[in-house]
Structures are given as structure tokens and as C-alpha cells.
Design a protein around this motif. Sequence first.
Motif, PDB file in Angstrom:
ATOM      1  N   VAL A 288       0.828  -1.204   0.000  1.00 15.56           N
ATOM      2  CA  VAL A 288       0.000   0.000   0.000  1.00 15.56           C
ATOM      3  C   VAL A 288       0.864   1.257   0.000  1.00 15.56           C
ATOM      4  O   VAL A 288       0.616   2.203  -0.760  1.00 15.56           O
ATOM      5  CB  VAL A 288      -0.950  -0.001   1.212  1.00 15.56           C
ATOM      6  CG1 VAL A 288      -1.673   1.333   1.338  1.00 15.56           C
ATOM      7  CG2 VAL A 288      -1.971  -1.128   1.085  1.00 15.56           C
ATOM      8  N   VAL A 327      -7.117   1.208   2.502  1.00 13.89           N
ATOM      9  CA  VAL A 327      -7.695   0.597   1.307  1.00 13.89           C
ATOM     10  C   VAL A 327      -8.516  -0.591   1.791  1.00 13.89           C
ATOM     11  O   VAL A 327      -7.977  -1.517   2.378  1.00 13.89           O
ATOM     12  CB  VAL A 327      -6.594   0.137   0.328  1.00 13.89           C
ATOM     13  CG1 VAL A 327      -7.210  -0.435  -0.937  1.00 13.89           C
ATOM     14  CG2 VAL A 327      -5.663   1.295  -0.012  1.00 13.89           C
ATOM     15  N   VAL A 381     -11.221   3.649  -0.766  1.00 16.92           N
ATOM     16  CA  VAL A 381      -9.914   4.248  -0.535  1.00 16.92           C
ATOM     17  C   VAL A 381     -10.150   5.572   0.171  1.00 16.92           C
ATOM     18  O   VAL A 381     -10.877   6.428  -0.327  1.00 16.92           O
ATOM     19  CB  VAL A 381      -9.140   4.482  -1.850  1.00 16.92           C
ATOM     20  CG1 VAL A 381      -7.788   5.132  -1.557  1.00 16.92           C
ATOM     21  CG2 VAL A 381      -8.946   3.187  -2.619  1.00 16.92           C
ATOM     22  N   TRP A 416      -5.067   1.794  -7.511  1.00 17.91           N
ATOM     23  CA  TRP A 416      -5.631   1.015  -6.411  1.00 17.91           C
ATOM     24  C   TRP A 416      -6.443  -0.171  -6.879  1.00 17.91           C
ATOM     25  O   TRP A 416      -6.792  -1.047  -6.062  1.00 17.91           O
ATOM     26  CB  TRP A 416      -6.484   1.913  -5.511  1.00 17.91           C
ATOM     27  CG  TRP A 416      -5.742   3.085  -4.945  1.00 17.91           C
ATOM     28  CD1 TRP A 416      -5.938   4.392  -5.208  1.00 17.91           C
ATOM     29  CD2 TRP A 416      -4.643   3.027  -4.018  1.00 17.91           C
ATOM     30  NE1 TRP A 416      -5.054   5.183  -4.517  1.00 17.91           N
ATOM     31  CE2 TRP A 416      -4.233   4.370  -3.777  1.00 17.91           C
ATOM     32  CE3 TRP A 416      -3.970   1.999  -3.386  1.00 17.91           C
ATOM     33  CZ2 TRP A 416      -3.189   4.670  -2.933  1.00 17.91           C
ATOM     34  CZ3 TRP A 416      -2.917   2.299  -2.539  1.00 17.91           C
ATOM     35  CH2 TRP A 416      -2.539   3.622  -2.311  1.00 17.91           C
TER      36      TRP A 416
END
Length: 420
Positions: A288, A327, A381, A416
Motif C-alpha cells: 500500500v 484501502v 480508498v 488502487w
Amino acid sequence: MPVELNEEHDEERFEGQLSHALHDLGGGFDTDRTALAAAGRARGHRLRLRRRAAVAGGAAGIALVGVGGALLVPWGGAAEPLPSSSSVAEQPSKTPAVTGGRLIEALEGLLPKGKFSAQEARGADEGPLMLPYVRLVYDDGKGPGAVAVSLNRIEPGSDQARETTACPDKALVPHDDCDSTRLPDGSLLKLFRGYEYPDRRVDTKLWSADLITPTGQHISVSEWNAAAEKDAPVSRSEPPLSTGQLKDLVTAKVWRGYVDSIPEDPKKPTASATPGHETAEPPTTEAVLGTLQALLPKNIKVVEKGRDYTYVVLDDGKGRSYLQIDVQRGMGDAAGELFGDGAETLPDGTKVGFRASGGDKGVAGAVMWTVDTLRTDGFRVVVSAFNAATQHDAPSRETPALTEEQLRKIALSPEWEQYR
């Protein structure tokens, strides 16, 4: 437990692991922190996401735990300080349920000689939906200090067990000392010395000990240098028990038998794995943060980053700025709690919200900006930036290093998608 999005309420939720447990206890030690629920790995993961949703929705952090777990939930394992009543019992009780009176007697017998007052307890005999606890005020002649013990079960070897006994990141939970070890019998022990309030607006010290045995018995002890956790003046320079005495108290064999006396919840659901995002492993902290760093403006340096938590500290030459991201999968059913009627909806159905707040309560001049996004499949997110190097430090600049538009660009990045 319902998800709450009260900003001031959430901002206090990160300040002490046993305090999380005591939130469910009520009475003189009542606190405005959260005790999370986790019943089984899959269900626990989902509730962890709900916790993060609530915190990011209105607090000065994305599921940042206090002493026992995590302030800002790590992808490598977020903390749930206390299981819900549905996970209180993992096995039927084999011994008579301990009473509140027995708990008080045990605690007084294990403490050094002194005076006791304000005793209060709840026994396992009061039902499977009520976790046993005992608390009192102890005075060894140097001033009164509150002492509390709570009992529970945690699945041994689980993420929750590791998180409960892991020392927190000092960037997230200011503290003086923390030690996490494995004892000869295989038990995990954490000894923590910190503060009731991370911003030190009141100099109340909180020292705690957490023990998890190989069979999942969880004993949690906490003490303060005041007669109450909150709203009581500091009555001594340090809590009454030394670190060694805390260890002796939390490892006393009597508590393990009392944990075993907790009756099984007859309505406890059986854990069942279902296909989908909830059973998929979450991305690692390293992954991440790697994605996040690639999305940052080129003129901003990353001067610090989390090891277990998804945050970085930025410096654009005008002062340091703390940035955190989360996330999450499977958050579709929380859309109504996260986004109001005025939330923006993009052509592809993605919801976008922006929130500006004062960050941690008690920090003058603190600024926190949050951009929250939710895709149609429940993929979320959320990113927040502060005008200080940590969530609890005094501001180092007027506003965060990233603008609302830059935060928005990061949260909506197609990069993402690999974690959906």
C-alpha cells in the motif's frame, strides 16, 4: 455494535488498550473509546473494516488503535482490542462461573498491602454476554491509583492475539516504554507504560499488561496514577504497581481459571468462510505504501513511513505533514454511514466525499483533510492529511502538505484497482 460517526467521540478512541475493554464495563471507569467486535477471522475482518470506516469518517485517524492494538489499522494486521460477546466463549465452561465477589477478593489478595476502596466487579455468572471484570482504587500509602482487570478469550495464534500483544508505533501512540515477549509456557505478554491522553493535556499515566495464553485465555490489567481513569486529579507521580508487579499480577494463575469459567454463548454463530473479498488476504503495508509513494507529487519528500501502519510523513520544505491511507474491500453496506445526501457521485457510480476537521481534540491549530471514496463494488480508498508530523503533535505548518485536489487524485487513482 453500531458504527458511530461522532467526531469528538471517535477522536478519544485511540488512547489505551484496556480502556477499550473498560468501555464495555460502565460505571466509574466509563470511557468514550470503542470496544470492537470480532467473531472468527472472516467476521472479525469485516468488523475491522467497519471500525476503520467509522474512524476515518469523523476522527483524527483511520482506525488508529491505542495501546493494545493499532491507531490506524495496519494491513499487516489491524487491532481489535476486545471481541464482542458473540466471541466471548470459544469453549464450554468446565468450572463454576466466577462471581464478582470472588474477583474482588482475588485482586485484593494479589495486590501488595494497602488500602482498598471503590471496589466494583462483574462476574462470569451474570451470563455469556457480559465479560468479567474487576476494578478498585488501591492506595499503598503514596496516593490512590485505579487498578482494573478484565477477562476474555481470544483465538490463540490469530491476528487479534498478535495485535493485542504487539507494541504500538510511537508515531501513533506516544508512550514511554513497551515490551512484548513470549513466556516459557508459550504465553504472549505485553507490558506498556504510556498516558491516558496522547496529547498529554492531562498528565494521567496509563500502564497496562496483556497476557494471552496458548489456549486463548486473555487477561488484561491496567492502572493509573489517579483514582479514576478520567476526571480525577493526578494523585501520585506514577501508577502504584511497577512493571514487575504488573507482570506478576497479570500472570497469576487464578485469572486463567476464571477465564475458563466464562459460560459459552448459546447464540454464538458458527464461523463459516464465504467466497469473496472478506476471505481474501488484505494487501500488505509495504504494498500500500509503495503505491501511495508513487502517487505523491515529485516535489514532496517522504521522510518517514510506517512499518506496520499505512502512513507516511511528508516534507515539502515548509514543515512536516502526516499522511495516512486505508484501502478496504466490502464496504458497500456502509455507504449510508460514510456518505451523506450531499456526497458527489461520479459517472461510474463512485462516491466521493471531503471532510475538514481539527484533527485530535486538544491540539490547537490542528487541521485534518480527508478524501473518502467508495466504488460501486464496495471498494474504498480513504486518505487523510494533517498539518503536523503526527496526529498528536502541535502543527508544524498552517495546512497539510497536500491540497484537497491532490488528495482526491490519490484516492481516485486507478493504481488502487490491483487491490480490489
